[in-house]
Design a protein around this motif. Structure first.
Motif, mmCIF file in Angstrom:
data_model
loop_
_atom_site.group_PDB
_atom_site.id
_atom_site.type_symbol
_atom_site.label_atom_id
_atom_site.label_comp_id
_atom_site.label_asym_id
_atom_site.label_seq_id
_atom_site.Cartn_x
_atom_site.Cartn_y
_atom_site.Cartn_z
ATOM 1 N N ALA A 34 0.830 -1.199 0.000
ATOM 2 C CA ALA A 34 0.000 0.000 0.000
ATOM 3 C C ALA A 34 0.864 1.248 0.000
ATOM 4 N N TRP A 35 0.248 2.335 -0.404
ATOM 5 C CA TRP A 35 0.831 3.662 -0.256
ATOM 6 C C TRP A 35 -0.038 4.443 0.731
ATOM 7 N N PHE A 36 0.636 5.130 1.638
ATOM 8 C CA PHE A 36 -0.010 6.049 2.556
ATOM 9 C C PHE A 36 0.641 7.415 2.372
ATOM 10 N N ARG A 37 0.007 8.437 2.894
ATOM 11 C CA ARG A 37 0.620 9.758 2.866
ATOM 12 C C ARG A 37 0.256 10.508 4.137
ATOM 13 N N GLN A 38 1.114 11.459 4.463
ATOM 14 C CA GLN A 38 0.882 12.263 5.661
ATOM 15 C C GLN A 38 1.241 13.704 5.365
ATOM 16 N N GLY A 39 0.229 14.553 5.332
ATOM 17 C CA GLY A 39 0.454 15.980 5.158
ATOM 18 C C GLY A 39 0.849 16.633 6.455
ATOM 19 N N ARG A 44 -1.831 10.158 9.115
ATOM 20 C CA ARG A 44 -1.409 9.347 7.967
ATOM 21 C C ARG A 44 -2.657 8.720 7.353
ATOM 22 N N GLU A 45 -2.788 8.835 6.037
ATOM 23 C CA GLU A 45 -3.987 8.330 5.376
ATOM 24 C C GLU A 45 -3.650 7.380 4.243
ATOM 25 N N GLU A 88 -3.396 19.796 -2.788
ATOM 26 C CA GLU A 88 -3.780 19.056 -1.581
ATOM 27 C C GLU A 88 -3.179 17.652 -1.526
ATOM 28 N N ASP A 89 -2.518 17.218 -2.594
ATOM 29 C CA ASP A 89 -1.809 15.948 -2.577
ATOM 30 C C ASP A 89 -0.407 16.088 -1.974
ATOM 31 N N THR A 90 -0.009 17.298 -1.667
ATOM 32 C CA THR A 90 1.298 17.527 -1.049
ATOM 33 C C THR A 90 1.382 16.795 0.279
ATOM 34 N N ALA A 91 2.411 15.951 0.425
ATOM 35 C CA ALA A 91 2.551 15.135 1.630
ATOM 36 C C ALA A 91 3.835 14.329 1.529
ATOM 37 N N VAL A 92 4.182 13.692 2.635
ATOM 38 C CA VAL A 92 5.208 12.654 2.606
ATOM 39 C C VAL A 92 4.496 11.349 2.287
ATOM 40 N N TYR A 93 4.974 10.653 1.285
ATOM 41 C CA TYR A 93 4.361 9.403 0.845
ATOM 42 C C TYR A 93 5.185 8.223 1.336
ATOM 43 N N TYR A 94 4.478 7.229 1.868
ATOM 44 C CA TYR A 94 5.114 6.043 2.413
ATOM 45 C C TYR A 94 4.594 4.796 1.714
ATOM 46 N N THR A 106 -5.906 0.715 6.946
ATOM 47 C CA THR A 106 -5.440 1.309 8.188
ATOM 48 C C THR A 106 -3.945 1.092 8.347
ATOM 49 N N ALA A 107 -3.245 2.124 8.785
ATOM 50 C CA ALA A 107 -1.792 2.061 8.915
ATOM 51 C C ALA A 107 -1.352 0.979 9.897
ATOM 52 N N ARG A 108 -2.138 0.744 10.937
ATOM 53 C CA ARG A 108 -1.744 -0.242 11.934
ATOM 54 C C ARG A 108 -1.728 -1.657 11.368
ATOM 55 N N GLY A 109 -2.316 -1.847 10.199
ATOM 56 C CA GLY A 109 -2.334 -3.173 9.588
ATOM 57 C C GLY A 109 -1.050 -3.543 8.865
ATOM 58 N N TYR A 110 -0.086 -2.631 8.820
ATOM 59 C CA TYR A 110 1.151 -2.866 8.072
ATOM 60 C C TYR A 110 2.335 -2.870 9.022
#
Length: 123
Positions: A34-39, A44-45, A88-94, A106-110
């Motif tokens: 998955a990819w998540f991001r956090q502005g 983190r979404e 609005e897509d500006t963020a750190v991507y993980y 959900t982030a806790r699932g990874y």
């Protein structure tokens, strides 16, 4: 599995950018990704994910139709193609991995995470 994300940078709104994520010393076999991001100042979404078994992809509504998640056939690299990005897509991507055939939003699932790569979209 250790992950290495790359490809972030500055992009103009309406342009395109591709992020990559690779595991260190192994493949992604057995892992849903998955990819998540956090502005800045935000939670983190989930951006999107791809199932290990079926290759099915899932996206957050905010990026559906603009972003595409894929992986190479050898399961050595995960991609996030960002088309028509918005400020609005500006963020750190993980990138993230879980040892399962199921993608969860959900982030806790990874349990494995890349170091994050900054994406800045200018208007």
């Amino acid at each position: 599995v250790q992950l290495q994300a790359s490809g972030g940078g500055f992009v103009q709104a309406g342009g395109s950018l591709r992020l990559s994520c690779a595991p260190s010393g192994r493949t992604f076999h057995g892992y849903s990704l998955a990819w998540f991001r956090q502005g800045l100042g935000k939670e983190r979404e989930f951006v999107g994910g791809i199932s290990e078994s079926t290759g099915s992809t899932y996206y957050a509504d905010s990026v559906k139709g603009r972003f595409t998640i894929s992986r190479d056939d050898a399961k050595t690299t995960l991609y996030l193609q960002m088309n028509n990005p918005k400020p609005e897509d500006t963020a750190v991507y993980y990138c993230a991995a879980r040892r399962s055939i199921v993608v969860v939003a959900t982030a806790r699932g990874y349990h494995s995470w890349g170091q994050g790569t900054q994406v800045t979209v200018s208007s």
